[in-house]
Scaffold this motif. Structure first.
Motif, PDB file in Angstrom:
ATOM      1  N   ASN A   1      -4.631 -26.185 -17.454  1.00 46.36           N
ATOM      2  CA  ASN A   1      -4.880 -27.436 -18.043  1.00 46.36           C
ATOM      3  C   ASN A   1      -6.232 -27.860 -17.965  1.00 46.36           C
ATOM      4  OD1 ASN A   1      -2.131 -27.615 -18.803  1.00 46.36           O
ATOM      5  ND2 ASN A   1      -1.824 -28.721 -17.102  1.00 46.36           N
ATOM      6  N   SER A   2      -7.252 -27.005 -17.416  1.00 46.09           N
ATOM      7  CA  SER A   2      -8.716 -27.355 -17.101  1.00 46.09           C
ATOM      8  C   SER A   2      -9.275 -27.151 -18.390  1.00 46.09           C
ATOM      9  CB  SER A   2      -9.316 -26.332 -16.086  1.00 46.09           C
ATOM     10  OG  SER A   2     -10.831 -26.413 -15.845  1.00 46.09           O
ATOM     11  N   GLN A   3     -10.113 -28.214 -18.506  1.00 45.51           N
ATOM     12  CA  GLN A   3     -11.048 -28.292 -19.697  1.00 45.51           C
ATOM     13  C   GLN A   3     -12.371 -27.795 -19.576  1.00 45.51           C
ATOM     14  OE1 GLN A   3      -9.574 -29.531 -22.927  1.00 45.51           O
ATOM     15  NE2 GLN A   3      -7.895 -29.337 -21.399  1.00 45.51           N
ATOM     16  N   ILE A   4     -12.674 -27.342 -18.340  1.00 41.28           N
ATOM     17  CA  ILE A   4     -13.846 -26.805 -17.906  1.00 41.28           C
ATOM     18  C   ILE A   4     -14.293 -25.527 -17.479  1.00 41.28           C
ATOM     19  CG2 ILE A   4     -14.447 -29.235 -16.957  1.00 41.28           C
ATOM     20  CD1 ILE A   4     -14.362 -27.951 -14.208  1.00 41.28           C
ATOM     21  N   ILE A   5     -13.368 -24.839 -17.808  1.00 44.94           N
ATOM     22  CA  ILE A   5     -13.337 -23.221 -17.424  1.00 44.94           C
ATOM     23  C   ILE A   5     -13.032 -22.486 -18.927  1.00 44.94           C
ATOM     24  CG2 ILE A   5     -13.488 -23.180 -15.118  1.00 44.94           C
ATOM     25  CD1 ILE A   5     -10.429 -22.545 -15.164  1.00 44.94           C
ATOM     26  N   SER A   6     -13.403 -21.354 -18.915  1.00 47.61           N
ATOM     27  CA  SER A   6     -13.159 -20.603 -20.141  1.00 47.61           C
ATOM     28  C   SER A   6     -11.751 -19.772 -19.820  1.00 47.61           C
ATOM     29  CB  SER A   6     -14.350 -19.402 -20.407  1.00 47.61           C
ATOM     30  OG  SER A   6     -14.314 -18.513 -19.297  1.00 47.61           O
ATOM     31  N   ASP A   7     -11.345 -19.372 -20.963  1.00 44.60           N
ATOM     32  CA  ASP A   7      -9.770 -18.572 -21.007  1.00 44.60           C
ATOM     33  C   ASP A   7      -9.985 -17.392 -20.422  1.00 44.60           C
ATOM     34  OD1 ASP A   7      -8.572 -20.771 -22.578  1.00 44.60           O
ATOM     35  OD2 ASP A   7      -8.700 -19.599 -24.375  1.00 44.60           O
ATOM     36  N   ASP A   8     -11.150 -16.847 -20.292  1.00 44.23           N
ATOM     37  CA  ASP A   8     -11.492 -15.615 -19.460  1.00 44.23           C
ATOM     38  C   ASP A   8     -11.317 -15.946 -18.097  1.00 44.23           C
ATOM     39  OD1 ASP A   8     -11.597 -14.010 -21.686  1.00 44.23           O
ATOM     40  OD2 ASP A   8     -13.671 -13.893 -21.766  1.00 44.23           O
ATOM     41  N   LYS A   9     -12.036 -16.653 -17.541  1.00 42.36           N
ATOM     42  CA  LYS A   9     -12.102 -17.367 -16.074  1.00 42.36           C
ATOM     43  C   LYS A   9     -10.686 -17.724 -15.687  1.00 42.36           C
ATOM     44  CE  LYS A   9     -14.799 -19.491 -12.576  1.00 42.36           C
ATOM     45  NZ  LYS A   9     -15.739 -20.489 -12.187  1.00 42.36           N
ATOM     46  N   LYS A  10     -10.014 -18.334 -16.507  1.00 45.05           N
ATOM     47  CA  LYS A  10      -8.581 -18.774 -16.354  1.00 45.05           C
ATOM     48  C   LYS A  10      -7.804 -17.327 -15.779  1.00 45.05           C
ATOM     49  CE  LYS A  10      -8.439 -23.269 -18.907  1.00 45.05           C
ATOM     50  NZ  LYS A  10      -7.665 -23.918 -19.986  1.00 45.05           N
TER      51      LYS A  10
END
Length: 376
Positions: free
Chosen positions: A274-283
């Motif tokens: 649910n984070s709004q500050i990290i990219s999908d790749d990093k997720k």
């Protein structure tokens, strides 16, 4: 099935057809895979990779723990008396029951449960025994432990990861202890902080201190431990998922190094997704570092009396099934592959590795799939 276990260049390497690992002894870096590198084995049929063992406790003789943390799930206390200690001989008696392959223990690390470093006269001999067998000893120390310079030196020399339990209002005392350990050369030093509804506001302050307080310069990370509603912990409320997400988001937004116990992994996964500050790749990369409850899958717990339980939070609970390890012939045969543990393992998988013991700590407690049967 052909299995091999060898140690080369400081790396413990286990190989089989569908379960493999690399463990770097120097810093604890660990890799696990199955028949293919992309496979992620759900459990280890060859034994537990890690062990949590209690060698010092406040039990039937009372005493031992110098502080009485208000949320202690163990119920340890500071009443006068002689602490229960597991002797070096008993520790060796238990250790030799664990599986070995090619003369090496399958175990990679042991996390030691203690009340105080000074409460156990043989603690450093036990740690040395682990090192002699290429097993890394890790330990958590309460932030009020009055360590001598010699004890500081021995801890840095023998242990892998160390953690200091930080409890309000004794944060500064704990930070000063950490500074002593860091100055002595500690390389993997963490803060352990128990989060619940009453401690969450202070959790932000402790998290911020890890990057702003000079006493903590050089430490590794703050590890958030979820409250277990057992013993004194029953007086507090488990932190809800929304508040947990906010805390993790705060850490990521401020570049604060953080970790969490496996019990909290489902909530941590929710925070990352649910984070709004990290990219999908990093997720995607962060989610690969999350591992839900591994009790009976990759880890085991043994109490001060030598009894196996699926995890320390289930100690004494009938559903967690105590087994006297001292009197079994083989941990692998008589415990790890026992009917009791197989039943637990299947139940854990059914719950998608959310806790079978405490529905309160699930991502959504209202949707918990019922309670574990009293007898299995």
């Amino acid at each position: 099935m052909i299995t091999t276990l060898k140690i080369k260049d400081g790396i413990k390497m286990f190989r089989s057809d569908d379960y493999n690992y690399n463990f770097r002894i120097a810093d604890g870096y660990f890799q696990r895979w199955g028949a293919k590198m992309e496979d992620d084995p759900v459990w280890s049929p060859f034994g537990n990779e890690i062990l949590d063992i209690e060698i010092s406790a406040s039990g039937k003789n009372g005493g031992g723990c110098p502080i009485s943390c208000p949320m202690c799930y163990k119920g340890n206390n500071s009443k006068p008396g002689v602490p229960d200690n597991m002797t070096l001989d008993v520790f060796n008696q238990i250790l030799c029951k664990f599986p070995q392959y090619n003369g090496h223990y399958f175990l990679t690390q042991i996390a030691f449960g203690i009340t105080s470093i000074g409460s156990h006269p043989e603690i450093f001999n036990i740690f040395q025994c682990c090192r002699d067998n290429n097993i890394v000893p890790n330990v958590t120390i309460n932030g009020s432990d009055p360590l001598t310079d010699e004890q500081i030196s021995m801890l840095v020399k023998l242990t892998g990861a160390m953690a200091i339990s930080v409890v309000h209002p004794n944060e500064e005392r704990a930070y000063k202890l950490m500074r002593r350990l860091l100055d002595a050369g500690a390389r993997q030093l963490n803060i352990h902080y128990v989060i619940h509804e009453s401690s969450i506001s202070n959790a932000y302050k402790v998290a911020a201190a890890t990057i702003h307080n000079p006493l903590l310069s050089g430490m590794n990370a703050i590890v958030f431990l979820g409250l277990k509603p057992k013993n004194r912990g029953q007086k507090f409320e488990v932190l809800n998922t929304d508040e947990y997400v906010k805390l993790i988001d705060y850490c990521m937004n401020n570049n604060i190094s953080y970790g969490f116990d496996s019990c909290s992994s489902p909530k941590a996964e929710t925070a990352i997704i649910n984070s709004q500050i990290i990219s999908d790749d990093k997720k995607h990369l962060l989610l690969q570092t999350c591992e839900r409850c591994e009790s009976g899958l990759h880890s085991a717990y043994i109490d001060v009396d030598g009894n196996y339980w699926h995890c320390s939070f289930g100690e004494g609970m009938e559903i967690a099934n105590g087994i006297d390890v001292k009197n079994v012939k083989s941990f692998l045969t008589d415990v790890w592959h026992s009917e009791k543990l197989t039943t637990w393992r299947n139940r854990l998988k059914e719950l998608n590795r959310e806790c079978p013991l405490y529905a309160e700590i699930h991502i959504d407690p209202s949707k918990a799939t019922g309670t574990f049967p009293n007898k299995i």
